[in-house]
Design an enzyme around this catalytic site. Structure first.
Site, short mmCIF file in Angstrom:
data_model
loop_
_atom_site.label_atom_id
_atom_site.label_comp_id
_atom_site.label_asym_id
_atom_site.label_seq_id
_atom_site.Cartn_x
_atom_site.Cartn_y
_atom_site.Cartn_z
CB CYS A 150 -61.94 -50.97 -7.28
SG CYS A 150 -63.45 -51.46 -6.92
CG HIS A 164 -60.74 -52.33 -2.63
ND1 HIS A 164 -60.62 -51.13 -2.92
CD2 HIS A 164 -62.02 -52.47 -3.07
CE1 HIS A 164 -61.51 -50.55 -3.63
NE2 HIS A 164 -62.45 -51.51 -3.62
CD GLU A 214 -57.39 -50.67 -0.96
OE1 GLU A 214 -58.45 -49.82 -1.48
OE2 GLU A 214 -56.76 -51.20 -1.86
#
Length: 208
Positions: A79, A190, A192
């Protein structure tokens, strides 16, 4: 050891939890000596490019990150950590001024241009396209058109095609969503927060 860099940009609880699924040998740290000793560095975060670079410069991390890459050690930007890998950005309150980035990847960060029906920020699930399966370490085993979670108002332009390993399409525009240049890796989204497929990207980096 993997250093997850704490430079004051956003909530990264979900990233730390995701990294812990694949290794216990990591530290979330703002200690510059610990970062210097790391085998790999993850540069995460949400927020403003100008503030991100200010924090990196003031803490002395910018030079450490460049030395890390010069030593052929792996770096992953996520990001805002992805955007600062590039040459500069116009995300600043100072009109007509561009903020220098780390300059590890050729390209410039610019805001999505206003178009009818174009919502900024680009937020939510979107697909990866044009995955270079033979030339990617980060996206090994990741299928083309996999969905990832994005939230950003700026994107890279003028990036070398050789450094782009996946694109994303947003309202008719294609922008680089993943870059890889030697030991430097970056994702605009992202991983994750991108379900099991995104976690697979983190796993690939950890296992490099």
């Amino acid at each position: 050891m993997i250093a997850v860099l704490d430079f004051g940009m956003g909530n990264i609880h979900s990233l730390l939890k995701a990294v812990s699924l694949y290794t216990s040998d990591f530290q979330f740290t703002s200690d510059i000596e610990t970062v210097k000793k790391a085998d790999k560095i993850i540069l995460p975060g949400d927020g403003h490019f100008d503030k991100a670079m200010q924090n990196l410069n003031e803490a002395g991390f910018s030079s450490v990150l460049k030395e890390h890459v010069e030593a052929k050690k792996s770096l992953l930007g996520i990001c805002i950590g992805y955007q600062v890998l590039f040459e500069d950005s116009d995300e600043t309150s100072k009109t007509g001024t561009n903020i220098p980035g780390l300059g590890l990847i050729r390209g410039k960060i610019r805001k999505f241009e206003g178009k009818q029906n174009l919502k900024v920020p680009h937020m939510g699930w979107n697909k990866l396209f044009d995955i270079k399966a033979k030339n990617t370490k980060l996206l090994k085993g990741i299928p083309n058109e996999s969905f990832m979670y994005f939230i950003h108002s700026y994107r890279p332009v003028g990036v070398d095609r050789m450094d782009i390993t996946a694109n994303c399409h947003y309202y008719g525009e294609s922008f680089p969503a993943v870059v890889e240049k030697e030991t430097v890796f970056g994702t605009q989204f992202h991983p994750e927060k991108s379900d099991t497929t995104g976690l697979g990207i983190l796993k690939n980096f950890i296992e490099l």
